[in-house]
Motif scaffolding. Sequence first.
Motif, PDB file in Angstrom:
ATOM      1  N   LEU A 154       8.910  47.760  31.775  1.00 33.34           N
ATOM      2  CA  LEU A 154       7.944  47.600  30.682  1.00 33.34           C
ATOM      3  C   LEU A 154       6.508  47.672  31.199  1.00 33.34           C
ATOM      4  CD1 LEU A 154       9.634  44.722  28.649  1.00 33.34           C
ATOM      5  CD2 LEU A 154       9.637  47.159  28.134  1.00 33.34           C
ATOM      6  N   VAL A 155       6.246  46.970  32.314  1.00 35.92           N
ATOM      7  CA  VAL A 155       4.895  46.971  32.886  1.00 35.92           C
ATOM      8  C   VAL A 155       4.547  48.350  33.444  1.00 35.92           C
ATOM      9  CG1 VAL A 155       3.416  45.982  34.684  1.00 35.92           C
ATOM     10  CG2 VAL A 155       4.971  44.498  33.393  1.00 35.92           C
ATOM     11  N   ALA A 156       5.491  48.958  34.178  1.00 38.04           N
ATOM     12  CA  ALA A 156       5.230  50.261  34.797  1.00 38.04           C
ATOM     13  C   ALA A 156       4.964  51.327  33.743  1.00 38.04           C
ATOM     14  CB  ALA A 156       6.405  50.668  35.677  1.00 38.04           C
ATOM     15  N   CYS A 157       5.745  51.324  32.663  1.00 35.78           N
ATOM     16  CA  CYS A 157       5.532  52.316  31.606  1.00 35.78           C
ATOM     17  C   CYS A 157       4.177  52.114  30.930  1.00 35.78           C
ATOM     18  CB  CYS A 157       6.653  52.226  30.573  1.00 35.78           C
ATOM     19  SG  CYS A 157       8.216  52.900  31.157  1.00 35.78           S
ATOM     20  N   THR A 158       3.801  50.851  30.738  1.00 36.99           N
ATOM     21  CA  THR A 158       2.494  50.569  30.130  1.00 36.99           C
ATOM     22  C   THR A 158       1.365  51.116  30.994  1.00 36.99           C
ATOM     23  OG1 THR A 158       3.354  48.553  29.098  1.00 36.99           O
ATOM     24  CG2 THR A 158       0.964  48.744  29.306  1.00 36.99           C
ATOM     25  N   VAL A 159       1.432  50.866  32.308  1.00 40.82           N
ATOM     26  CA  VAL A 159       0.399  51.359  33.222  1.00 40.82           C
ATOM     27  C   VAL A 159       0.419  52.883  33.265  1.00 40.82           C
ATOM     28  CG1 VAL A 159      -0.387  51.386  35.629  1.00 40.82           C
ATOM     29  CG2 VAL A 159       0.440  49.261  34.622  1.00 40.82           C
ATOM     30  N   TYR A 160       1.619  53.459  33.299  1.00 38.85           N
ATOM     31  CA  TYR A 160       1.750  54.920  33.384  1.00 38.85           C
ATOM     32  C   TYR A 160       1.082  55.589  32.194  1.00 38.85           C
ATOM     33  CZ  TYR A 160       3.983  59.461  34.210  1.00 38.85           C
ATOM     34  OH  TYR A 160       4.218  60.796  34.450  1.00 38.85           O
ATOM     35  N   TRP A 161       1.369  55.123  30.983  1.00 40.99           N
ATOM     36  CA  TRP A 161       0.849  55.784  29.801  1.00 40.99           C
ATOM     37  C   TRP A 161      -0.608  55.417  29.518  1.00 40.99           C
ATOM     38  CZ3 TRP A 161       3.319  59.834  28.904  1.00 40.99           C
ATOM     39  CH2 TRP A 161       4.706  59.897  29.040  1.00 40.99           C
ATOM     40  N   ALA A 162      -1.051  54.257  30.019  1.00 43.84           N
ATOM     41  CA  ALA A 162      -2.436  53.848  29.767  1.00 43.84           C
ATOM     42  C   ALA A 162      -3.407  54.455  30.771  1.00 43.84           C
ATOM     43  CB  ALA A 162      -2.543  52.323  29.786  1.00 43.84           C
TER      44      ALA A 162
ATOM     45  N   VAL B 297      11.297  59.781  35.655  1.00 40.90           N
ATOM     46  CA  VAL B 297      11.663  60.861  34.726  1.00 40.90           C
ATOM     47  C   VAL B 297      10.427  61.346  33.959  1.00 40.90           C
ATOM     48  CG1 VAL B 297      14.062  60.143  34.485  1.00 40.90           C
ATOM     49  CG2 VAL B 297      12.336  59.150  32.981  1.00 40.90           C
ATOM     50  N   PHE B 298       9.483  60.456  33.696  1.00 42.33           N
ATOM     51  CA  PHE B 298       8.241  60.881  33.041  1.00 42.33           C
ATOM     52  C   PHE B 298       7.436  61.791  33.967  1.00 42.33           C
ATOM     53  CE2 PHE B 298       8.519  56.460  30.981  1.00 42.33           C
ATOM     54  CZ  PHE B 298       9.353  56.932  29.974  1.00 42.33           C
TER      55      PHE B 298
END
Length: 389
Positions: free
Chosen positions: A346-354, A218-219
């Motif tokens: 949680l891990v995927a969102c962290t990698v996506y935004w970082a 969705v992001f």
Amino acid sequence: MPDKWDLVLMGGLVGSMFSFLQFFVSPFIGSLSDRIGRRKTLLLTMIGNLVSTVLWTFASTFNIFLWARIVGGLSEGNVQLSIAIISDVTDETNRSKSLALVGIAFATAFTFGPPLGAYFTSFDLSTISPTLVKYGVYAFSSPALVALVLLTVEVAYIMAFLPETSNLHKGDSQKNESKKSTVGQPSMVSRNLSNLKTLNLIHALHLFIFSGMEFTLVFLTFDVFDYSNMQQGKLLGFIGIASSLIQGGYVRRKARTAGEKKMVLQGVIACVAALVMFALLAEMRSGTTLLFIGAFCFAITSGTVVSCLTSLASMQCSDDDPRLAKGHALGVFRSYGQLGRAIGPLVACTVYWAYGPVVCYSLGAICMSAVTATVVKCIPQTPKAHKTA
């Protein structure tokens, strides 16, 4: 924007908490079903779901809502118990075909459930039924009331029509026990336990990657296409409907002849292809065709991997050894999957935004390729008797 992403993060944490609770409680629910029976255990978990929904109905504060989610997470046993019940009443020749029905129901519910809940959220009970609000019902808890009605009907249906299945084959097992030679039994038990450990690991790794990548989709659509909530809902609905059709029309027909291992392999390869397409999409910043082809590949993964891994896990179970009892073994199997499902987003969102979507989906494709290699090398083969039946 900070306030918006705080809400997104909070929603992800609440969702992960639910899966973490499932990780802890699933083995206990499975073992309990081996001891007191599937039907009684299923009814107990359904009562827990009813309590959770009642709390949700009166959740005028976030703390009450959080307690509702905690009770719901500790009580959610209907999926794993349905799988155990189907394993009780089927043999290896038609188990995958029957287990696909659980996947179809799951995909259908997740396709139509959220829009239905969103629709009922718009109802203000303070104007529709002031009496309910007077007695403490939260004004915007219409979805909870609908869920409460559906759960009550489900409990009544289970009580009226569902028989006990955990002791279905115990009589035959006891009759044949004296006829079975003990030679080779320890090695067979050891082999099945080893197979279960392998399947548990693959299940956890697969859902860790798949659920994380799916959560960030969705992001990606918002970043690249500026999709609205409605457009994102249609995309996720497309994945859900396609997954249901794949399970109902393809998996139920092919698993018996092709074998579960080949079906799992097809699913993880499709996931690798989808993640490569999403990485290209993020790099090019365009390409609706790539998006929907990747979404369809996601649907193939959703429709094949978990149901066929579950079927393979159930084939390792045996009533002759408590470590291989269906309820316990399948509970542990689901527990590993829920752990992956909890940590993955949680891990995927962290990698996506970082690091951005290109790095996120590229790493996802590499990791899923490693899972594919593990499936090829380590996953147990479907028994020959099952494949040729």
